[in-house]
Design a protein around this motif. Sequence first.
Motif, mmCIF file in Angstrom:
data_model
loop_
_atom_site.group_PDB
_atom_site.id
_atom_site.type_symbol
_atom_site.label_atom_id
_atom_site.label_comp_id
_atom_site.label_asym_id
_atom_site.label_seq_id
_atom_site.Cartn_x
_atom_site.Cartn_y
_atom_site.Cartn_z
ATOM 1 N N UNK A 167 0.924 -1.223 0.160
ATOM 2 C CA UNK A 167 -0.094 -0.010 -0.142
ATOM 3 C C UNK A 167 0.920 1.266 0.030
ATOM 4 N N UNK A 168 2.181 1.120 -0.232
ATOM 5 C CA UNK A 168 2.959 2.261 -0.208
ATOM 6 C C UNK A 168 2.816 3.355 -0.813
ATOM 7 N N UNK A 169 2.475 3.268 -2.136
ATOM 8 C CA UNK A 169 2.073 4.184 -2.936
ATOM 9 C C UNK A 169 0.812 4.999 -2.693
ATOM 10 N N UNK A 170 -0.211 4.484 -2.356
ATOM 11 C CA UNK A 170 -1.312 4.819 -1.659
ATOM 12 C C UNK A 170 -1.087 5.817 -0.661
ATOM 13 N N UNK A 171 -0.364 5.295 0.448
ATOM 14 C CA UNK A 171 -0.050 6.013 1.584
ATOM 15 C C UNK A 171 0.658 7.449 1.175
ATOM 16 N N UNK A 172 1.690 7.229 0.218
ATOM 17 C CA UNK A 172 2.306 8.396 -0.199
ATOM 18 C C UNK A 172 1.415 9.496 -0.659
ATOM 19 N N UNK A 173 0.524 8.804 -1.605
ATOM 20 C CA UNK A 173 -0.456 9.784 -1.884
ATOM 21 C C UNK A 173 -1.352 10.602 -0.960
ATOM 22 N N UNK A 174 -1.772 9.732 0.092
ATOM 23 C CA UNK A 174 -2.810 10.184 0.791
ATOM 24 C C UNK A 174 -1.957 11.371 1.820
ATOM 25 N N UNK A 175 -0.737 11.076 2.135
ATOM 26 C CA UNK A 175 0.046 12.086 2.862
ATOM 27 C C UNK A 175 0.438 13.412 2.067
ATOM 28 N N UNK A 176 0.210 13.262 0.826
ATOM 29 C CA UNK A 176 0.523 14.309 -0.166
ATOM 30 C C UNK A 176 1.856 14.836 -0.642
ATOM 31 N N UNK A 177 2.631 13.613 -0.615
ATOM 32 C CA UNK A 177 4.431 13.915 -0.799
ATOM 33 C C UNK A 177 4.745 12.837 -1.915
ATOM 34 N N UNK A 178 3.914 12.513 -2.706
ATOM 35 C CA UNK A 178 4.332 11.567 -3.833
ATOM 36 C C UNK A 178 5.467 12.286 -4.648
ATOM 37 N N UNK A 179 5.351 13.699 -4.973
ATOM 38 C CA UNK A 179 6.161 14.436 -5.771
ATOM 39 C C UNK A 179 7.552 14.231 -5.461
ATOM 40 N N UNK A 180 7.791 14.032 -4.161
ATOM 41 C CA UNK A 180 9.421 13.967 -3.646
ATOM 42 C C UNK A 180 10.006 12.839 -4.028
ATOM 43 N N UNK A 181 9.255 11.862 -4.605
ATOM 44 C CA UNK A 181 9.794 10.354 -4.879
ATOM 45 C C UNK A 181 9.985 9.965 -6.174
ATOM 46 N N UNK A 182 11.193 9.683 -6.760
ATOM 47 C CA UNK A 182 11.595 9.396 -7.946
ATOM 48 C C UNK A 182 11.136 7.991 -8.323
ATOM 49 N N UNK A 183 11.278 6.987 -7.189
ATOM 50 C CA UNK A 183 10.909 5.655 -7.325
ATOM 51 C C UNK A 183 10.371 4.915 -6.403
ATOM 52 N N UNK A 184 9.388 4.029 -6.415
ATOM 53 C CA UNK A 184 8.863 3.235 -5.064
ATOM 54 C C UNK A 184 8.820 2.003 -5.406
ATOM 55 N N UNK A 185 9.857 1.166 -4.239
ATOM 56 C CA UNK A 185 9.782 -0.199 -4.189
ATOM 57 C C UNK A 185 8.785 -0.621 -3.321
ATOM 58 N N UNK A 186 8.036 -1.653 -3.605
ATOM 59 C CA UNK A 186 7.030 -1.939 -2.619
ATOM 60 C C UNK A 186 7.150 -3.466 -2.755
#
Length: 230
Positions: free
Chosen positions: A122-141
């Motif tokens: 659920x990492x990508x969804x959590x980042x989205x809800x926190x409003x900080x997705x734009x800081x991350x170049x890549x997500x490994x889950x």
Amino acid sequence: MKNYPKAFIFDLDGVITDTSEFHYLAWKKLADEIGIKIDREFNEKLKGISRMESLDLILALSPSNNNLSADEKERLASKKNEHYQELIQSINATNILPGIEVLLKEIRRNNIKIALGSASKNATEVLKQLGITEYFDFVVDASTVTKGKPDPETFTTAADRLHIPYEACVGVEDAKAGVEAINKAEMFSVGVGEIKHLGDAKYVVQDTSELVFEEIVKRYNDWNLHKGVR
């Protein structure tokens, strides 16, 4: 001359935000449903490992669950995730841990890559809800790798996708298994929490408010010098 790392790779839970309580409540609800009792002390064993590994530890508490099929285990793991997803609907920017957004901004300001290395699907969804997705170049889950922490694959996959040498990466973790994974990847490990649990980290702070960019860079340089790297 100061040498800056080329990438920071962050764990999610306990570093960016704290959803551990939601994980605990979701596992506890599932355990109750199948007649197993778990408590917060037992929950410490579940931190930093995958969903299926966590489920196996819970099932091992009851011998009657020894012969569950793979399909049944998948069903139980999915049920836990449903419980968890219901609980995290309330997460927002106020749940970002102290000092983290300031640190992310400072890393970005210095043109350093940022990745997330999480055991959660659920990492990508959590980042989205926190409003900080734009800081991350890549997500490994958990859907990106085949081996969870303490295997280094989570961190090496992030570095590979960012095209950064492992020794030029800083990994930030709050779990013993995560620190072990960073060290196995031969990256600079930063632990957040009690040193008695995270003593293998190259640098340990008690909480996220102590994650100061320039101090991390200084410790990273000291580590490189100690290795004889210039």
